[in-house]
Design a protein around this motif. Sequence first.
Motif, PDB file in Angstrom:
ATOM      1  N   ILE A  86       0.842  -1.196   0.000  1.00  0.00           N
ATOM      2  CA  ILE A  86       0.000   0.000   0.000  1.00  0.00           C
ATOM      3  C   ILE A  86       0.879   1.250   0.000  1.00  0.00           C
ATOM      4  N   LEU A  87       0.496   2.239  -0.815  1.00  0.00           N
ATOM      5  CA  LEU A  87       1.208   3.513  -0.880  1.00  0.00           C
ATOM      6  C   LEU A  87       0.302   4.614  -0.347  1.00  0.00           C
ATOM      7  N   GLY A  88       0.854   5.473   0.486  1.00  0.00           N
ATOM      8  CA  GLY A  88       0.043   6.520   1.074  1.00  0.00           C
ATOM      9  C   GLY A  88      -0.996   5.933   2.018  1.00  0.00           C
ATOM     10  N   ASP A  89      -2.138   6.578   2.122  1.00  0.00           N
ATOM     11  CA  ASP A  89      -3.241   6.112   2.964  1.00  0.00           C
ATOM     12  C   ASP A  89      -4.501   5.959   2.122  1.00  0.00           C
ATOM     13  N   PRO A  90      -5.400   5.058   2.525  1.00  0.00           N
ATOM     14  CA  PRO A  90      -6.674   4.936   1.794  1.00  0.00           C
ATOM     15  C   PRO A  90      -7.426   6.263   1.794  1.00  0.00           C
ATOM     16  N   LEU A 313      -1.431   9.219  -5.900  1.00  0.00           N
ATOM     17  CA  LEU A 313      -0.444   9.766  -4.969  1.00  0.00           C
ATOM     18  C   LEU A 313      -0.500  11.290  -4.928  1.00  0.00           C
ATOM     19  N   LYS A 314      -0.721  11.930  -6.072  1.00  0.00           N
ATOM     20  CA  LYS A 314      -0.827  13.386  -6.077  1.00  0.00           C
ATOM     21  C   LYS A 314      -2.034  13.841  -5.256  1.00  0.00           C
ATOM     22  N   GLU A 331       2.287  19.165  -7.902  1.00  0.00           N
ATOM     23  CA  GLU A 331       2.657  18.824  -9.280  1.00  0.00           C
ATOM     24  C   GLU A 331       4.141  19.058  -9.517  1.00  0.00           C
ATOM     25  N   GLN A 332       4.647  20.149  -8.980  1.00  0.00           N
ATOM     26  CA  GLN A 332       6.047  20.502  -9.182  1.00  0.00           C
ATOM     27  C   GLN A 332       6.990  19.570  -8.425  1.00  0.00           C
ATOM     28  N   GLU A 333       6.613  19.209  -7.197  1.00  0.00           N
ATOM     29  CA  GLU A 333       7.496  18.405  -6.352  1.00  0.00           C
ATOM     30  C   GLU A 333       7.320  16.903  -6.540  1.00  0.00           C
ATOM     31  N   TYR A 334       6.283  16.492  -7.261  1.00  0.00           N
ATOM     32  CA  TYR A 334       5.990  15.065  -7.371  1.00  0.00           C
ATOM     33  C   TYR A 334       7.154  14.236  -7.934  1.00  0.00           C
ATOM     34  N   PRO A 335       7.850  14.672  -8.987  1.00  0.00           N
ATOM     35  CA  PRO A 335       8.954  13.845  -9.511  1.00  0.00           C
ATOM     36  C   PRO A 335      10.004  13.504  -8.452  1.00  0.00           C
TER      37      PRO A 335
END
Length: 442
Positions: A86-90, A313-314, A331-335
């Motif tokens: 699992i990535l992040g939270d539900p 994730l975003k 959006e800018q920091e996602y990479p």
Amino acid sequence: MEITLDKQSANQASVKIKLNEADYQPKVDAKLKEYARKATIKGFRPGKAPIGMIKKMYGTSVMVEEINDLLSKSLNDYLKSQTFRILGDPLPVIEDADKIDWKAQKEFEFQYRIGFVDEVTVDLSSPIDVKEYQVEMGEAEVNDAITNLRRQYGQMTNPEESQANDFLYGDFKNESGSIEKTFSLPLSKVTEKELKNFVGLKKGDVVTFNPSKAIAEDVATVLGITAEEVEQLGKACTFTVQNINRTEDAEMNQEFFDKLFGPGQIESEEQFVEKVKAILAENYNKEIKVYSEEKIKDKLVANANIDLPEAFLKEWLLKANEGKVTAEQVEQEYPIYAKQLSWTIVSNEIAKANEIKAEHADVIEKTKDMIREQFASSGLGAQMEDSMDMFVDNYLQGNEGQNYMQMITSVQNDKVLAFVKEKMSIQQEVVSVEKFKELLEN
């Protein structure tokens, strides 16, 4: 209770949880009885209020609380039992939740969206070619460093006549006289073409100049004025010299060596040059070690072929940091975040498959090394070592325990990279400082 999983893509799914009255009502009844035993209600002795009244007053809120607790535990347990990561939270589907009639319904259905990655395979059996670099210090870099050190530890003087790199302290006035101020003008910020007009000045001399042509960098910053005031300067500003400040380079003598490295550590100019060279090489090689390891991480991540649920994730990052970041910032920091997350997944997989663990003793030693490095130039030496345990405890307990967790992750990464390097075909290459800078730029 019924829990179902609907995989909508290779990395996103929805989880539905259906509850009936038997799932939550026993806990609700138990909590209400507890309320009744403790309740103090006007007209009734403590703990003697009718259970019907308690239900009317608290029944709905207690039911919501118990259902939320049940949902949280059931969802976590269910996701832990899955093979995927699992990535992040539900993320709860709010549209469905808003339709709930808490007072009338007996059965409930809740839906959550999740992001995940399926089983990740990191193949270390095939050789991976990588390069490790070592920086070789050139004479120019060493000389520049020594020049800067001599200037840094130099002595301030007030010569009678100005030279390049001096500071002129005096009164500035713009063409119309609307702006007047006293400040120190660094001649290093004056353009090469106009510098001749500022060299050879004495106390009381007045120089007339056009700031837009004479100042090599941002005019507002150098003159200490606002951008609006820059528009008012004109082409014939004046500067009246009150004083000339110059830093005379420190002499290459024992006093200078002792100030830098401690008494008796360096006893000749030759030893001093070699020491500076060694320190520069160490600092550059720390940087290029990080660069080389990042390239290793990139190859391992690329070979693992991880497919992250980008849209999920975003959205999760935005909601998890609600009010702190905007959609544009996410959006800018996602990479950067995606790169770090992918490496964490790969590192954890390698550690799990090869029983690599960050032990508490490793965390302590790495923290000590970090503290020693921070205090390296302080000259505290033995005093710092005497108090090392206190420094380590204070750091690891700080930031609500996050410092300790970050250090565990760092130790694991170190161990994983050391393990991986043994499996790789590593080519060593010595590079110049110029080549090193090119590598970083690319």
